[in-house]
Design a protein around this motif. Structure first.
Motif, PDB file in Angstrom:
ATOM      1  N   MET A 213       0.850  -1.203   0.000  1.00 43.45           N
ATOM      2  CA  MET A 213       0.000   0.000   0.000  1.00 43.45           C
ATOM      3  C   MET A 213       0.879   1.245   0.000  1.00 43.45           C
ATOM      4  SD  MET A 213      -2.761   1.185   2.883  1.00 43.45           S
ATOM      5  CE  MET A 213      -3.594   2.775   2.765  1.00 43.45           C
ATOM      6  N   SER A 214       0.674   2.127  -0.965  1.00 43.94           N
ATOM      7  CA  SER A 214       1.477   3.354  -1.021  1.00 43.94           C
ATOM      8  C   SER A 214       0.837   4.428  -0.149  1.00 43.94           C
ATOM      9  CB  SER A 214       1.582   3.852  -2.464  1.00 43.94           C
ATOM     10  OG  SER A 214       0.302   4.182  -2.966  1.00 43.94           O
ATOM     11  N   VAL A 215       1.686   5.221   0.491  1.00 47.08           N
ATOM     12  CA  VAL A 215       1.207   6.302   1.340  1.00 47.08           C
ATOM     13  C   VAL A 215       1.833   7.606   0.869  1.00 47.08           C
ATOM     14  CG1 VAL A 215       0.885   4.811   3.339  1.00 47.08           C
ATOM     15  CG2 VAL A 215       3.076   5.956   3.015  1.00 47.08           C
ATOM     16  N   LYS A 216       1.182   8.709   1.217  1.00 50.14           N
ATOM     17  CA  LYS A 216       1.719  10.019   0.856  1.00 50.14           C
ATOM     18  C   LYS A 216       3.013  10.248   1.620  1.00 50.14           C
ATOM     19  CE  LYS A 216      -2.105  12.351   1.759  1.00 50.14           C
ATOM     20  NZ  LYS A 216      -3.203  11.345   1.801  1.00 50.14           N
ATOM     21  N   LYS A 217       4.044  10.654   0.921  1.00 47.14           N
ATOM     22  CA  LYS A 217       5.363  10.832   1.532  1.00 47.14           C
ATOM     23  C   LYS A 217       5.450  12.123   2.326  1.00 47.14           C
ATOM     24  CE  LYS A 217      10.293  10.852   0.300  1.00 47.14           C
ATOM     25  NZ  LYS A 217      11.259  10.743  -0.814  1.00 47.14           N
ATOM     26  N   ASN A 218       4.953  13.216   1.746  1.00 48.26           N
ATOM     27  CA  ASN A 218       5.066  14.523   2.381  1.00 48.26           C
ATOM     28  C   ASN A 218       3.791  14.861   3.144  1.00 48.26           C
ATOM     29  OD1 ASN A 218       7.590  14.760   1.176  1.00 48.26           O
ATOM     30  ND2 ASN A 218       6.800  15.906  -0.576  1.00 48.26           N
ATOM     31  N   ASN A 219       3.872  14.849   4.454  1.00 42.76           N
ATOM     32  CA  ASN A 219       2.724  15.155   5.304  1.00 42.76           C
ATOM     33  C   ASN A 219       2.809  16.609   5.752  1.00 42.76           C
ATOM     34  OD1 ASN A 219       2.584  11.934   7.057  1.00 42.76           O
ATOM     35  ND2 ASN A 219       2.122  12.470   4.959  1.00 42.76           N
ATOM     36  N   HIS A 220       1.859  17.430   5.308  1.00 34.81           N
ATOM     37  CA  HIS A 220       1.888  18.868   5.589  1.00 34.81           C
ATOM     38  C   HIS A 220       1.255  19.178   6.943  1.00 34.81           C
ATOM     39  CE1 HIS A 220       3.275  20.650   1.720  1.00 34.81           C
ATOM     40  NE2 HIS A 220       2.935  19.444   1.284  1.00 34.81           N
ATOM     41  N   PHE A 221       2.072  19.733   7.846  1.00 34.95           N
ATOM     42  CA  PHE A 221       1.515  20.201   9.108  1.00 34.95           C
ATOM     43  C   PHE A 221       1.039  21.648   8.977  1.00 34.95           C
ATOM     44  CE2 PHE A 221       6.171  20.503   9.279  1.00 34.95           C
ATOM     45  CZ  PHE A 221       6.382  21.850   9.572  1.00 34.95           C
ATOM     46  N   LEU A 222       1.412  22.313   7.887  1.00 35.20           N
ATOM     47  CA  LEU A 222       0.825  23.600   7.495  1.00 35.20           C
ATOM     48  C   LEU A 222       0.117  23.367   6.169  1.00 35.20           C
ATOM     49  CD1 LEU A 222       3.607  26.275   8.252  1.00 35.20           C
ATOM     50  CD2 LEU A 222       1.559  25.773   9.595  1.00 35.20           C
ATOM     51  N   PRO A 223      -1.206  23.238   6.165  1.00 42.92           N
ATOM     52  CA  PRO A 223      -1.925  22.938   4.929  1.00 42.92           C
ATOM     53  C   PRO A 223      -1.671  23.996   3.855  1.00 42.92           C
ATOM     54  CG  PRO A 223      -3.366  22.717   6.835  1.00 42.92           C
ATOM     55  CD  PRO A 223      -2.108  23.359   7.320  1.00 42.92           C
ATOM     56  N   GLN A 224      -1.595  23.550   2.624  1.00 41.30           N
ATOM     57  CA  GLN A 224      -1.371  24.486   1.517  1.00 41.30           C
ATOM     58  C   GLN A 224      -2.523  25.477   1.412  1.00 41.30           C
ATOM     59  OE1 GLN A 224       0.269  22.545  -2.149  1.00 41.30           O
ATOM     60  NE2 GLN A 224       0.207  20.685  -0.893  1.00 41.30           N
ATOM     61  N   MET A 225      -3.735  25.036   1.697  1.00 47.15           N
ATOM     62  CA  MET A 225      -4.898  25.928   1.613  1.00 47.15           C
ATOM     63  C   MET A 225      -4.800  27.041   2.660  1.00 47.15           C
ATOM     64  SD  MET A 225      -7.427  25.730   4.166  1.00 47.15           S
ATOM     65  CE  MET A 225      -7.925  24.616   5.500  1.00 47.15           C
ATOM     66  N   TYR A 226      -4.071  26.782   3.744  1.00 47.67           N
ATOM     67  CA  TYR A 226      -3.840  27.797   4.780  1.00 47.67           C
ATOM     68  C   TYR A 226      -2.733  28.751   4.346  1.00 47.67           C
ATOM     69  CZ  TYR A 226      -2.265  29.693   9.305  1.00 47.67           C
ATOM     70  OH  TYR A 226      -1.872  30.535  10.328  1.00 47.67           O
ATOM     71  N   LEU A 227      -1.606  28.205   3.895  1.00 47.93           N
ATOM     72  CA  LEU A 227      -0.464  29.041   3.525  1.00 47.93           C
ATOM     73  C   LEU A 227      -0.752  29.936   2.320  1.00 47.93           C
ATOM     74  CD1 LEU A 227       2.647  26.687   3.945  1.00 47.93           C
ATOM     75  CD2 LEU A 227       2.044  28.700   5.308  1.00 47.93           C
ATOM     76  N   LYS A 228      -1.658  29.495   1.456  1.00 51.38           N
ATOM     77  CA  LYS A 228      -1.914  30.281   0.235  1.00 51.38           C
ATOM     78  C   LYS A 228      -2.434  31.679   0.551  1.00 51.38           C
ATOM     79  CE  LYS A 228      -6.691  29.020  -0.926  1.00 51.38           C
ATOM     80  NZ  LYS A 228      -7.209  30.398  -0.804  1.00 51.38           N
ATOM     81  N   ASN A 229      -2.987  31.869   1.761  1.00 49.70           N
ATOM     82  CA  ASN A 229      -3.480  33.187   2.138  1.00 49.70           C
ATOM     83  C   ASN A 229      -2.351  34.208   2.284  1.00 49.70           C
ATOM     84  OD1 ASN A 229      -6.141  32.263   2.184  1.00 49.70           O
ATOM     85  ND2 ASN A 229      -6.004  31.645   4.333  1.00 49.70           N
ATOM     86  N   TRP A 230      -1.112  33.721   2.372  1.00 48.43           N
ATOM     87  CA  TRP A 230       0.048  34.623   2.461  1.00 48.43           C
ATOM     88  C   TRP A 230       0.790  34.723   1.129  1.00 48.43           C
ATOM     89  CZ3 TRP A 230      -1.828  32.327   6.773  1.00 48.43           C
ATOM     90  CH2 TRP A 230      -1.909  33.100   7.935  1.00 48.43           C
ATOM     91  N   CYS A 231       0.238  34.135   0.086  1.00 51.70           N
ATOM     92  CA  CYS A 231       0.932  34.144  -1.206  1.00 51.70           C
ATOM     93  C   CYS A 231       0.958  35.546  -1.819  1.00 51.70           C
ATOM     94  CB  CYS A 231       0.255  33.191  -2.197  1.00 51.70           C
ATOM     95  SG  CYS A 231       0.647  31.447  -1.912  1.00 51.70           S
ATOM     96  N   ASN A 232       2.082  35.867  -2.465  1.00 53.54           N
ATOM     97  CA  ASN A 232       2.186  37.123  -3.208  1.00 53.54           C
ATOM     98  C   ASN A 232       1.703  36.897  -4.645  1.00 53.54           C
ATOM     99  OD1 ASN A 232       4.297  35.734  -4.485  1.00 53.54           O
ATOM    100  ND2 ASN A 232       5.900  36.785  -3.311  1.00 53.54           N
TER     101      ASN A 232
END
Length: 348
Positions: free
Chosen positions: A1-20
Motif C-alpha cells: 500500500m502506497s502512502v503520501k510521503k510529504n505530510n503537511h503540518f501547514l496545509p497548503q490551503m492555509y499558507l496560500k493566504n500569504w501568497c504574493n
C-alpha cells in the motif's frame, strides 16, 4: 500500500493566504546552516510546512495514512470555505465558527513542535490513569479458569500491549507496555480532537485586523495559546479550557482569529489594532514558532527582533533526525506490534 510521503503540518490551503502575486510565501528561518542562506526565501506553499511520513501509522503491519486523510476530510476541507469567507470579509455563521474552531484544534496539535512537547511534558498522571483503566478492564474479563499464556494482547485504539503472567503463587501479573513516540503522539492527537476539542465551541471568536500598513505573520506552530499578564510577563502554556487564556491563529496577513477563554464578548469583530498591539502580537507569533515564520513580504522587523542563528551542527542534527524519523519509528512500532502481526498472519 502506497502512502503520501510529504505530510503537511501547514496545509497548503492555509499558507496560500500569504501568497504574493507570484503565488509564493516568504520564509524566515530562525536557525540556518551558514551565512549564505538567504535571510528571506520565497517558496510555493507545497514546498514548506511538511515532514516526511509525519502522520503515518504502522500499527496494522503496513504503513497507512488514514490519519492524515481523516484530518483532511473532517477538519481541513470543511474549514476551507469558512476561512475563505474570513479573508473576503464576509459574515460568518455559528457553523462557520465551529468549523474554524475545529481547524484551530487540529493546527494546535499536529506540528513538530507539539510532538517534541508531547515527549517532554509529564503525562504520568494521564498515563497512569489509562494503564489503571486497562488493568481493571483486563482483570474484569479474566474467566475463573483462565491460564496465563504470557502472550501479548493489544488494547484496541491505544499504543498499549498487555501481557498476563503467572506469578507462581496462584495469582496473575498484568504487565502493560506503552509505546512512546510517533504512535503515542498520533493517538493523543486523535484523542484530543475527538474529546477535548469541543470545548473550543463554547468560546466567542472574533477577527482582528493589524494597524494600517502592517500585516500578520504566521509560523510553523501557528496556534498561540497565551497566558498574558503584561508585556513582560506572559507564556504560551494556555489551555483550551483555562479561564482568561487567549487563543490566537493568524488566518491571513490582514485577518487574525482571536478568543479569550470564558470571556464574552471578546474584542468586536473587525477591530483594527494599534501599531504597538500589532507589533506585540507578531512578536508573540514569532516567539511561539518552532523553526520558521512565514510572511507575504520580507520583514526587517523580524530580523531585528529575532536575529537568526548560524549553527551548522544543529541543522545537521535536525536533518538527520527527520531523515531517520520514519524508519526509526517504524522499527520501534514493528518490534512493539510483532505479536499482533503474527496473530493476524496466523488467522489468515
Amino acid at each position: 500500500m502506497s502512502v503520501k510521503k510529504n505530510n503537511h503540518f501547514l496545509p497548503q490551503m492555509y499558507l496560500k493566504n500569504w501568497c504574493n502575486e507570484q503565488g509564493k510565501v516568504f520564509q524566515y528561518r530562525k536557525v540556518v546552516q551558514h551565512e549564505n542562506v538567504p535571510v528571506w526565501k520565497d517558496y510555493y506553499p507545497a514546498a514548506i510546512g511538511y515532514s516526511q511520513y509525519l502522520y503515518v501509522n504502522t500499527k496494522n503491519g503496513c504503513p497507512d495514512d488514514i490519519l492524515e486523510n481523516w484530518f483532511d476530510t473532517n477538519y481541513e476541507f470543511p474549514a476551507k470555505n469558512s476561512i475563505e469567507k474570513v479573508i473576503r470579509n464576509e459574515k460568518l455563521t455559528k457553523h462557520d465558527y465551529k468549523l474554524i474552531a475545529n481547524f484551530v484544534a487540529l493546527q494546535d496539535v499536529r506540528t513538530p513542535k507539539r510532538y517534541f512537547e508531547h515527549l517532554e511534558r509529564s503525562d504520568e498522571q494521564v498515563l497512569s490513569e489509562i494503564v489503571e483503566d486497562v488493568v481493571n478492564e483486563v482483570k474484569s474479563k479474566i474467566p475463573p479458569d483462565f491460564k496465563p499464556d504470557g502472550k501479548a494482547h493489544y488494547y484496541e485504539g491505544l499504543p498499549i500491549k498487555v501481557v498476563i503472567e503467572d506469578d507462581g503463587n496462584e495469582a496473575f501479573i498484568v504487565k502493560v507496555t506503552w509505546l512512546t513516540g510517533r504512535a503515542s503522539w498520533l493517538w493523543s492527537i486523535q484523542h484530543v480532537l475527538t474529546t477535548v476539542a469541543e470545548q473550543l465551541y463554547q468560546n466567542s471568536w472574533t477577527i482582528l485586523h493589524p494597524a494600517d500598513g502592517m500585516s500578520w505573520l504566521t509560523s510553523d506552530n501557528p496556534v498561540v495559546r497565551l497566558n498574558y499578564e503584561n508585556s513582560k510577563s506572559y507564556d504560551f502554556n494556555g489551555g483550551w479550557a483555562n479561564p482568561n487564556s487567549e487563543v490566537i491563529l493568524p488566518l491571513g496577513p490582514k485577518h487574525l482569529l482571536y478568543t479569550q477563554i470564558s470571556v464574552s464578548p471578546p474584542i468586536l469583530r473587525g477591530t483594527k489594532l494599534t501599531v504597538d498591539q500589532t507589533r506585540k502580537i507578531n512578536q508573540m507569533i514569532a516567539e511561539n514558532s518552532h523553526r520558521f515564520v512565514v510572511s507575504h513580504e520580507k520583514r526587517e522587523d523580524i530580523e531585528v527582533l529575532f536575529p537568526r542563528v548560524v549553527d551548522k551542527e544543529q541543522i545537521e542534527a535536525e536533518m538527520e533526525h527527520w531523515k531517520n524519523w520514519h524508519l526509526s519509528h517504524q522499527e520501534a512500532e514493528s518490534v512493539f506490534y510483532e505479536d499482533k502481526y503474527a496473530q493476524q498472519t496466523a488467522q489468515e
